[in-house]
Scaffold this active site. Structure first.
Site, short mmCIF file in Angstrom:
data_model
loop_
_atom_site.label_atom_id
_atom_site.label_comp_id
_atom_site.label_asym_id
_atom_site.label_seq_id
_atom_site.Cartn_x
_atom_site.Cartn_y
_atom_site.Cartn_z
N GLU A 252 18.91 -31.56 -17.68
CA GLU A 252 17.76 -30.73 -18.01
C GLU A 252 18.11 -29.98 -19.29
O GLU A 252 19.03 -29.17 -19.32
CB GLU A 252 17.39 -29.75 -16.91
CG GLU A 252 16.08 -29.03 -17.27
CD GLU A 252 15.60 -28.06 -16.22
OE1 GLU A 252 14.96 -28.51 -15.27
OE2 GLU A 252 15.87 -26.86 -16.37
N CYS A 286 15.02 -21.96 -20.75
CA CYS A 286 14.54 -23.23 -21.27
C CYS A 286 13.03 -23.36 -21.17
O CYS A 286 12.41 -24.16 -21.88
CB CYS A 286 15.22 -24.40 -20.54
SG CYS A 286 15.07 -24.33 -18.75
#
Length: 486
Positions: A252, A286
């Site tokens: 990720e 993120c």
């Protein structure tokens, strides 16, 4: 398994607390004060951790005993809940999160560990008589040793998000966490290490300021799968380094989340969320809502309201109950974020300058104020590059097609948010967005049961949900002929 004080953070390998030849210092990003020391790991610690995890996988019952795995994870969740306040306080001080955000991170972990404890008891294999007398079945079994590398921005939840499904699947774990949160790392290790149902060597963890140990985890053939959360640049390097052994990979990576506001949106509801999307975790997230895309009909109003909201954000340390946004992780990152806004001023209009706080008591820490930059050209660096700080762009679009084109104009595809009162538009637009998660009239809502992950350069694989368990499993097909007796 004994516990240790977090005044000096150590590593936990093969059931034993270990020191390293190098010792580092952990600092409070709000003040620059040294708050502890830590054993700074590297290749020696990684080697020992890999060997211990390999041995535990091959010789113990962990890979075969799902009841044991469930029992250990449920116990671990209880231990996490019991030390919740201690973990929140330490995370807030060492990482810089305001207490409410540190609590959010820690609280998310308890339910996640329990969820994977339950999944450890769940089987989803298939069996059939595919032809007369020919029986076929699939069995899921753990892949082996899982290497988990998680970042400093949310070390508790982002490491648990990987190692909990790995443990539930029956894998053994080598966890590497960064030095910026060394004391918090140690407390997490301590919570896991005290889980009495967890066999020796199943969970191994070390802290490292560099990357030599992490590189060994990635390249060593004794590690069967990698789960990494971090930057796209490092993710690409990990995939390249792991290719020689064809490891499984769950990555990720970076994000540049577009927050798409249509002219029929409820701005009273949207503005507070858009503000939090920029400032939560000081933008070190993120899924930070770093691109505000607004339809032309409400652009003037939203520009005015969002500018005022960001200018009013109370920046301060977690010790101040009025603080709405804490410091960045360190002064080097604060200076980097400030430079990014200064450079953007050459080609864009800076609506809210924000930037480094250089006067008063906050000047000792890594504090910045949030920034908002209006830009037309989606090819500009401030749009294309992840800033990883409390900085957002303000971009105006004309219609749905324009919004979708702009939203998809970066290499990232982790998340997006669509704001509209129209019942169908959010779903219609979401279908066209290159993003792994799309929220409708909200942001950053993540649930244990549903998968998350990135499109394009935001990663491969998925975390959360049943798919996360599968990232640490192999599927074995067994065929057994047993014809009917004549």
């Amino acid at each position: 398994m004994t516990t240790q004080s977090t005044a000096h953070a150590r590593n936990f390998i093969d059931g034993v607390w270990t020191d390293s030849t190098t010792v580092g210092e952990s600092t409070d990003p709000a003040t620059g004060e040294v708050i502890g020391t830590y054993a700074d790991g590297g290749t020696d610690e990684a080697r020992a951790a890999i060997d211990a995890a390999r041995r535990a996988f091959r010789t113990g019952d962990w890979a075969r005993d799902r009841d044991l795995r469930a029992r250990a994870l449920f116990e671990m969740a209880d231990r996490m809940a019991a030390r919740r306040d201690e973990l929140v306080a330490l995370l807030s001080r060492e990482n810089g999160k305001i207490p409410a955000e540190a609590a959010l991170e820690v609280d998310l972990t308890v339910s996640k560990i329990r969820y994977y404890g339950a999944l450890a008891l769940t089987e989803s294999g298939r069996a059939a008589e595919v032809k007369p007398g020919l029986y076929s079945m699939t069995l899921r079994q753990p892949v082996g040793v899982a290497g988990v590398i998680a970042p400093w921005n949310s070390p508790v939840i982002l490491s648990v998000r990987s190692f909990a499904p790995a443990l539930a699947a029956g894998a053994t774990v080598v966890l590497k966490l960064p030095a910026q949160t060394a004391l918090t790392n140690h407390l997490l290790y301590e919570i896991v290490a005290g889980t009495t149902a967890l066999p020796r060597g199943v969970f191994n963890a070390f802290t490292e300021s560099g990357s030599r140990g992490a590189r060994l985890i990635v390249s060593d053939p004794g590690v069967d799968v990698i789960s990494y959360t971090g930057s796209t640049r490092v993710g690409r390097a990990i995939m390249a380094d792991a290719s020689a052994s064809l490891k499984g990979m769950s990555l990720e990576l970076g994000g540049k989340t577009p927050m798409i506001v249509f002219d029929d949106a409820d701005l009273d509801a949207a503005v507070p969320v858009l503000t939090k999307a920029v400032t939560t975790f000081t933008g070190q997230f993120c899924m930070t809502g770093s691109r505000i895309l607004v339809q032309r009909g409400v652009a003037d109003e939203l520009r005015t309201r969002l500018t005022a909201a960001l200018e009013a954000v109370k920046v301060g340390p977690g010790t101040d109950p009025d603080s709405e946004m804490g410091p960045l992780i360190d002064t080097a990152n604060a200076e980097r974020v400030d430079r990014a806004v200064a450079e953007a001023a050459a080609y864009a209009e800076v609506l809210v300058r924000g930037g480094r706080i250089t006067e008063g008591p906050l000047a000792r820490g890594a504090f910045v104020r949030p920034s908002l930059v209006e830009v037309d050209d989606v090819d500009r660096p401030i749009v294309q590059q992840e800033v990883f700080g409390p900085v957002a762009t303000f971009e105006v679009f004309d219609d749905e097609a324009d919004a979708i084109a702009r939203a998809n104009a970066t290499e990232f595809g982790l998340a997006a948010s669509v704001w509209s009162r129209d019942a169908d538009r959010p779903l219609r637009v979401a279908r066209e967005l290159d993003a792994g998660t799309v929220w409708s009239n909200t942001w950053a809502v993540i649930v244990d049961q549903m998968e998350e992950g990135g499109f394009k350069q935001s990663g491969v694989g998925r975390l959360n949900g049943e798919r996360a368990l599968e990232e640490f499993q192999e599927i074995k097909h067994i065929v057994h002929p047993a014809p009917r007796a004549s």
